[in-house]
Design an enzyme around this catalytic site. Structure first.
Site, PDB file in Angstrom:
ATOM      1  N   ASP A  25       3.963  -5.182  15.109  1.00 50.74           N
ATOM      2  CA  ASP A  25       3.337  -6.227  15.872  1.00 50.74           C
ATOM      3  C   ASP A  25       3.486  -7.521  15.160  1.00 50.74           C
ATOM      4  OD1 ASP A  25       1.340  -7.942  16.900  1.00 50.74           O
ATOM      5  OD2 ASP A  25      -0.296  -7.274  15.753  1.00 50.74           O
ATOM      6  N   ASN A  27       2.377 -10.808  15.897  1.00 46.52           N
ATOM      7  CA  ASN A  27       1.477 -11.846  15.911  1.00 46.52           C
ATOM      8  C   ASN A  27      -0.036 -11.362  15.740  1.00 46.52           C
ATOM      9  OD1 ASN A  27       0.817 -10.325  18.339  1.00 46.52           O
ATOM     10  ND2 ASN A  27       0.792 -12.069  19.745  1.00 46.52           N
ATOM     11  N   ASP A  29      -2.118  -9.440  16.824  1.00 46.80           N
ATOM     12  CA  ASP A  29      -3.273  -8.807  17.805  1.00 46.80           C
ATOM     13  C   ASP A  29      -3.253  -7.451  17.729  1.00 46.80           C
ATOM     14  OD1 ASP A  29      -1.021  -8.293  18.986  1.00 46.80           O
ATOM     15  OD2 ASP A  29      -1.463  -9.142  20.991  1.00 46.80           O
ATOM     16  N   ASP A  33       4.892  -5.817  19.911  1.00 45.46           N
ATOM     17  CA  ASP A  33       5.567  -6.508  20.694  1.00 45.46           C
ATOM     18  C   ASP A  33       6.881  -6.568  20.410  1.00 45.46           C
ATOM     19  OD1 ASP A  33       5.683  -8.410  18.621  1.00 45.46           O
ATOM     20  OD2 ASP A  33       3.393  -8.625  18.790  1.00 45.46           O
ATOM     21  N   ASP A 102      13.032   0.410  30.818  1.00 45.83           N
ATOM     22  CA  ASP A 102      12.412   1.525  31.663  1.00 45.83           C
ATOM     23  C   ASP A 102      12.271   0.965  33.009  1.00 45.83           C
ATOM     24  OD1 ASP A 102      10.804   3.753  32.091  1.00 45.83           O
ATOM     25  OD2 ASP A 102      10.285   3.932  30.010  1.00 45.83           O
ATOM     26  N   ASP A 199      12.088   6.273  35.655  1.00 46.37           N
ATOM     27  CA  ASP A 199      10.903   7.044  35.483  1.00 46.37           C
ATOM     28  C   ASP A 199      10.856   8.092  36.558  1.00 46.37           C
ATOM     29  OD1 ASP A 199       8.124   6.910  33.841  1.00 46.37           O
ATOM     30  OD2 ASP A 199       7.661   6.622  35.932  1.00 46.37           O
ATOM     31  N   GLU A 254      14.319  10.437  34.140  1.00 47.54           N
ATOM     32  CA  GLU A 254      13.231  11.225  33.608  1.00 47.54           C
ATOM     33  C   GLU A 254      13.046  12.442  35.086  1.00 47.54           C
ATOM     34  OE1 GLU A 254       8.905  11.652  32.600  1.00 47.54           O
ATOM     35  OE2 GLU A 254       9.183  10.251  33.892  1.00 47.54           O
ATOM     36  N   HIS A 316       6.788   9.787  24.306  1.00 48.11           N
ATOM     37  CA  HIS A 316       5.458   9.048  24.364  1.00 48.11           C
ATOM     38  C   HIS A 316       4.467   9.821  25.257  1.00 48.11           C
ATOM     39  CE1 HIS A 316       7.414   7.964  28.116  1.00 48.11           C
ATOM     40  NE2 HIS A 316       6.165   7.446  28.369  1.00 48.11           N
ATOM     41  N   ASP A 317       5.105  10.951  25.936  1.00 49.36           N
ATOM     42  CA  ASP A 317       3.859  11.753  26.690  1.00 49.36           C
ATOM     43  C   ASP A 317       3.593  13.008  26.362  1.00 49.36           C
ATOM     44  OD1 ASP A 317       4.091   9.715  28.898  1.00 49.36           O
ATOM     45  OD2 ASP A 317       5.906  10.708  29.709  1.00 49.36           O
TER      46      ASP A 317
HETATM   47  C1  GLC Z   1       6.376   9.114  33.139  1.00 53.75           C
HETATM   48  C2  GLC Z   1       5.949   8.308  32.006  1.00 53.75           C
HETATM   49  C3  GLC Z   1       4.479   8.403  31.551  1.00 53.75           C
HETATM   50  C4  GLC Z   1       4.074   7.688  32.924  1.00 53.75           C
HETATM   51  C5  GLC Z   1       4.383   8.309  34.449  1.00 53.75           C
HETATM   52  C6  GLC Z   1       3.965   7.630  35.444  1.00 53.75           C
HETATM   53  O1  GLC Z   1       6.244  10.421  33.164  1.00 53.75           O
HETATM   54  O2  GLC Z   1       6.793   8.648  30.916  1.00 53.75           O
HETATM   55  O3  GLC Z   1       4.354   7.743  30.562  1.00 53.75           O
HETATM   56  O4  GLC Z   1       2.535   7.928  32.740  1.00 53.75           O
HETATM   57  O5  GLC Z   1       5.784   8.562  34.400  1.00 53.75           O
HETATM   58  O6  GLC Z   1       4.839   6.389  35.479  1.00 53.75           O
HETATM   59 CA    CA Z   2       1.409  -8.486  19.170  1.00 57.72          CA
END
Ligand code: GLC
Ligand code: CA
Length: 511
Positions: A25, A27, A29, A33, A102, A199, A254, A316-317
């Site tokens: 981060d 700034n 918050d 970013d 992405d 995605d 993906e 991240h999933d």
């Molecule tokens: C992909 C992303 C996930 C998102 C989903 C819908 O699986 O990795 O984080 O929720 O698509 O866009």
């Molecule tokens: Ca920030």
């Protein structure tokens, strides 16, 4: 690979996933970013990664943390501005790193002006940009969202959303949608972006009759198996566009289907994805049978020269690998050796190089409707709280052991996970065999996984002991320990035995 042709950059690259909300981060918050990324490029350069992929940074109401986009061609103010991304592109390039964004083609936000128009009346010109029906079928949405159809009171029809109701699916059979989305890619390619992580690309084509799917009866969301010929047509269009740009821009997709055989189809005849994620190792426990099977699968199926594999242990999933391995740092470190020595392009998820575990999420701290917050916890940069996150508290709690695992503490610390990743990436770069060589499994005890990578004269042997006790793994010839997951015995002659849980890269001993 013929010796004379240079393989494309992405076949020799290590790619690093940044989840911008949680990276750094700038700034105060409490939300990471773009300028936060800019400030920490040193860390990434020190690590030695070749490319960065940023999870979505576009304008979004954030119902799905940015995967619900309301403007594909602008940066959400939470993350910064177009000037900030331009600066990041330039600065990453100046340091020899490429930048991937992405691309979310399957759905927009329900706040996207296209959908606002589409839902305004049945005869709006954009009505057919989305998927409207009088009757729902039994398809189920992901992220615990129930039915994949939501009723629109105003126009008295249902619209399709394979994810949240706030994420209506685009109709890729409409040529205007195709054109509009191609324009989005052009916008970013013209700005110097080196490619895209695409995605849920396997979801863009839908079964044309919208028949019920028996698998949804068991509660499984459609995204886990949707696999239609039309998605391939969509993909060929994206590939043609990306290939029309100079500089080896790349599409990594993906395909969220747990079948290497199905995933292979998305490489097409070198006219679809350059690379596809293959997620079996994301669910695999730290266990030799599972990994042997995944790797053999990839090695037998992804053989064509143009179906270049990828390796991913976390994103991240999903739960971080160390959490999946019951908190064992030893196993997570051995897994890093695997990730960075298999045949294919490795992807590192931010914080993996620090050996982080998922943060503990309580009902009060939960943000994501899909329950994926643990792996999205903020990165601890400094050992002392607030770990480099001055200002408002970050949007999620820190992961466990944030003092000991902070980046500053691991940098240059012998035996740290960060040093291990850095040295593994460096070892890849100096070995053509590790980057581009063949993969051959070596006979070993069932608890040991061993393979040889070879290209011309260059070779390496990698061996991993999954057991809690030492194991013999004898090999012919004279070998030196180049890297050990536990940093033990490096530069010494290999004596034919692996310590408990240890992984080694061996190189031929020079005489
Ligand atoms: C992909 C992303 C996930 C998102 C989903 C819908 O699986 O990795 O984080 O929720 O698509 O866009
Ligand atoms: Ca920030």
């Amino acid at each position: 690979m013929s010796e004379s042709t240079q393989p494309p950059w992405w076949k020799g690259a290590t790619i690093y996933q940044i989840y911008p909300r949680s990276f750094a981060d700038s700034n105060g918050d409490g939300i990471g970013d773009l300028n936060g990324v800019l400030r920490h490029l040193d860390h990434l350069q020190h690590l030695g990664v070749d490319a960065l992929w940023l999870s979505p940074i576009f304008r979004s109401p954030m119902a799905d943390a940015g995967y619900d986009i309301s403007d594909y061609c602008d940066i959400d103010p939470l993350f910064g501005s177009l000037e900030d991304i331009d600066r990041l592109i330039a600065e990453a390039h100046a340091r020899g790193m490429r930048l991937l964004l992405d691309f979310v083609p399957n759905h927009t936000s329900d706040q996207h002006p296209w959908f606002v128009e589409s839902r305004s009346s049945r005869d709006n010109p954009k009505r057919d940009w989305y998927i409207w029906r009088d009757e729902p079928n039994n398809w189920r949405a992901a992220l615990n969202a129930g039915s994949a159809w939501s009723w629109d009171e105003h126009t008295q029809q249902y619209y399709l959303h394979l994810f949240l109701p706030e994420q209506p699916d685009l109709n890729w059979r409409n040529p205007q949608v195709v054109e509009a989305m191609h324009d989005v890619l052009r916008f970013w390619l013209d700005r110097g972006i080196d490619g895209f992580r695409v995605d849920v690309i396997h979801c863009t084509g839908k079964e044309p009759s919208f028949a019920d799917d028996p698998r949804c009866l068991a509660g499984q969301p459609l995204v886990e198996f949707n696999d239609q010929p039309y998605s391939h047509e969509v993909l060929r269009g994206l590939r043609r566009l990306v290939d029309s740009y100079p500089g080896e821009r790349v599409l990594v997709g993906e395909v969220n289907i747990r079948s290497t055989e199905r995933v292979l189809q998305y490489y097409g005849a070198s006219d679809e994805l350059h690379m596809s994620f293959n997620f079996q190792p994301l669910d695999a426990p730290w266990e030799p049978v599972m990994f042997r099977t995944c790797i053999r699968d990839v090695e037998t199926l992804l053989k064509p020269a143009d179906a270049w594999p990828t390796w991913v242990l976390s994103n991240h999933d999903n739960h971080r690998q160390r959490s999946r391995y019951h908190g064992s740092l030893r196993s997570a470190q051995a897994a890093a050796v695997l990730l960075l020595t298999l045949r294919g392009t490795p992807f590192i998820f931010q914080g993996e190089e620090l050996g982080l575990e998922d943060a503990l999420i309580t009902p009060e701290t939960q943000v994501d409707p899909g329950g994926r917050d643990g792996c999205r916890a903020p990165i601890p940069w400094l050992a002392a709280p607030p770990h480099g996150w001055e200002g408002d508290e970050p949007w999620l709690p820190f992961p466990p052991e944030s003092d000991e695992l902070a980046a500053e503490r691991q940098r240059h610390a012998p035996g740290s996970t960060l040093e291990l990743y850095r040295r593994l990436i460096e070892a890849r770069k100096r070995s053509p065999a590790l980057l581009h060589g063949d993969w051959e499994e070596l006979p070993s005890h069932p608890n040991v996984l061993a393979y040889r990578r070879q290209l011309g004269e260059d070779q390496r042997v990698v061996c991993l002991n999954f057991a809690d006790e030492p194991h013999a793994f004898p090999i012919n010839g004279h070998w030196r320990i180049e890297i050990a997951s536990d940093a033990q015995g490096e530069d010494e002659t290999y004596a034919g035995e692996l310590a408990a849980g240890q992984a080694l890269i061996l190189s031929p001993e020079e005489h």
